[in-house]
Design a protein around this motif. Structure first.
Motif, PDB file in Angstrom:
ATOM      1  N   ALA A 199       1.789   4.895   6.539  1.00 20.19           N
ATOM      2  CA  ALA A 199       2.977   4.418   6.043  1.00 20.19           C
ATOM      3  C   ALA A 199       4.240   4.414   6.899  1.00 20.19           C
ATOM      4  CB  ALA A 199       3.410   5.123   4.781  1.00 20.19           C
ATOM      5  N   PRO A 203       8.030   3.741   1.080  1.00 19.67           N
ATOM      6  CA  PRO A 203       7.220   3.677   2.138  1.00 19.67           C
ATOM      7  C   PRO A 203       6.592   2.215   2.004  1.00 19.67           C
ATOM      8  CG  PRO A 203       6.855   5.645   0.772  1.00 19.67           C
ATOM      9  CD  PRO A 203       7.967   4.776   0.273  1.00 19.67           C
ATOM     10  N   GLU A 204       6.214   1.661   3.276  1.00 20.89           N
ATOM     11  CA  GLU A 204       5.352   0.378   3.265  1.00 20.89           C
ATOM     12  C   GLU A 204       4.020   0.626   3.789  1.00 20.89           C
ATOM     13  OE1 GLU A 204       7.808  -2.443   5.174  1.00 20.89           O
ATOM     14  OE2 GLU A 204       9.637  -2.300   3.331  1.00 20.89           O
ATOM     15  N   ALA A 205       3.010   0.004   3.613  1.00 22.34           N
ATOM     16  CA  ALA A 205       1.689   0.133   4.305  1.00 22.34           C
ATOM     17  C   ALA A 205       1.684  -0.278   5.791  1.00 22.34           C
ATOM     18  CB  ALA A 205       0.493  -0.489   3.456  1.00 22.34           C
ATOM     19  N   VAL A 234       1.784   4.727  -2.884  1.00 27.12           N
ATOM     20  CA  VAL A 234       3.061   4.323  -2.550  1.00 27.12           C
ATOM     21  C   VAL A 234       3.957   5.574  -3.198  1.00 27.12           C
ATOM     22  CG1 VAL A 234       5.128   2.913  -2.526  1.00 27.12           C
ATOM     23  CG2 VAL A 234       2.915   2.338  -1.594  1.00 27.12           C
TER      24      VAL A 234
END
Length: 447
Positions: free
Chosen positions: A141, A120-122, A63
């Motif tokens: 992401a 970012p987020e998975a 991330v």
């Protein structure tokens, strides 16, 4: 038409393609620039094992690495540095890479004020076969982007994108944006063209002709709104003109069928205070082309009214009121009798199939009904208020219904707010007004 939008929008307001006329005529901020090859874990990405030895949080590492990569990408966009932008791509010569370089060229044509990405987020993991195709350590992401058009947006506009990231010997790189939901943006229009005047910015596909004509329509629309709506709103209009209805639907994140009955749509998010600060008027080129010049002006003036009102009020009103006011401004310069403009509605009234109440949200939904009569009905309701109380009283009535009593007050129920405004501003009640309006429709139908 006003509906609940998706992730990047809270409301969408659409203008009917002026059926009567057609028938007769036809901030974010940029992140810190860092070395894109930096992939070592920071203290925030480490933990200590029970044995006392540091362990690496791999999720935090990637991330952080992607955050740095996106910071570099955003900085390249703002610096107009194409080589720096290309260095963030896994393969600039691939299909994705070439599309991204076209995106960069389009971004360079826009008057960007800010351009940045959030943390970012998975996203959901890649399928096994897709991961094998891209790279075993590839991941997707979900990222929120944000930008402003300098001189045109008063608040950042946000959007969601999904980016596929791969690890190479020299660091992380972007490999695709098709492994998740990524809505089309201005810079995705093919062969982007940008022109502007004092009050109007037109962003269009290169296939669109007569961009100066859109500028003239936009400038006249801003002046028309100013004659009725006196609240400050910036008097700046952004018009987006795709080449096809399908491109329009892509810009809105909607299906092509949902835009068939509309000539233009006002698209943008409302902030926590209830105001919009980065609205776009997105044109349906096929429907728009079927209108005469007068009809086109009605549509642009209608949509510009939405832009002005949404930028200067703090809570929603019923659709009959918002669409009725927009048509009232739009038809202001049209020298035609009401019976001609509202012909589709009055024909229903003559057949005994006219409205029984003020139009509801469902009546403006093009997926469930023919919406032209509902726009006619809303317009004539607003005209009735002007006939009985005057134009200034109409604006006071609207503002009373559309303004929170204090910044901390909740928006409340639009229907209830409007019922209160009938009494407070117009000295009547909604049921009494509605009965008089229905009687007025019947009298118009007899002429």
């Amino acid at each position: 038409m006003t509906t609940t939008g998706g992730r990047c929008r809270s409301r969408v307001a659409a203008a009917v393609a002026v059926t009567a006329l057609a028938a007769s005529a036809l901030a974010g901020c940029t992140g810190t620039v860092v070395d894109r090859e930096r992939t070592a874990a920071s203290p925030s990405a480490t933990a200590t094992s029970s044995a006392g030895t540091p362990s690496v949080d791999l999720e935090a590492v990637r991330v952080e690495a992607l955050t740095h990569l996106l910071d570099e990408r955003a900085a390249a966009v703002l610096a107009h540095d194409r080589a720096r932008f290309a260095a963030t791509l896994d393969d600039p010569g691939s299909g994705f890479g070439l599309r991204q370089l076209q995106v960069f060229d389009n971004l360079a044509r826009l008057p960007l004020g800010t351009f940045a990405y959030g943390t970012p987020e998975a996203a959901p993991a890649l399928a096994t076969d897709r991961a094998a195709e891209v790279g075993h350590d590839a991941w997707v992401a979900r990222v929120e982007g944000r930008y402003t058009l300098k001189g045109w947006d008063r608040r950042p506009r946000t959007y969601e994108t999904h980016l596929t990231v791969v690890h190479r010997p020299d660091g992380w790189r972007l490999a695709d944006d098709s492994d998740g939901g990524t809505q089309a943006q201005l810079w995705d229009l093919p062969d982007l063209k940008v022109v502007s005047s004092r009050h109007t910015l037109v962003v269009a596909s290169g296939k669109v002709r007569d961009l100066d004509g859109y500028l003239r329509l936009g400038d006249r629309a801003v002046r028309a709104v100013g004659q009725v709506w006196k609240r400050p709103w910036g008097s700046r209009l952004v018009v987006v003109v795709p080449a096809t209805a399908a491109e329009m639907a892509d810009q809105l994140g909607q299906s092509a069928g949902s835009v068939e009955q509309v000539a233009a749509v006002t698209d943008g998010a409302l902030d926590a205070d209830g105001r919009a600060g980065s609205d776009r008027v997105v044109v349906n080129p096929q429907a728009f082309a079927r209108l005469q010049a007068t009809g086109q002006q009605v549509v642009l003036s209608h949509e510009t009214t939405h832009v002005a009102v949404r930028a200067s009020t703090t809570r929603p009103v019923p659709l009959w009121l918002s669409e009725g006011l927009a048509d009232y401004v739009g038809y202001g310069a049209v020298d035609l009798p009401r019976t001609t403009i509202a012909a589709s509605l009055l024909e229903r009234v003559r057949k005994g199939d006219g409205p029984r109440t003020l139009p509801t949200e469902r009546d403006f939904d093009p997926s469930t009904s023919t919406i032209a009569p509902s726009y006619n009905a809303a317009w004539l309701a607003v005209c009735r208020i002007v006939d009985q109380h005057g134009e200034k009283a109409l604006v006071r009535f609207y503002l009373d219904a559309a303004s929170r009593p204090s910044a901390s007050a909740p928006p409340g129920d639009p229907e209830q707010n409007t019922r209160k405004a009938f009494t407070a501003v117009l000295g009547t009640t909604e049921p009494v007004f509605t009965r008089g309006w229905l009687s007025y429709l019947r009298s118009l139908a007899r002429t």
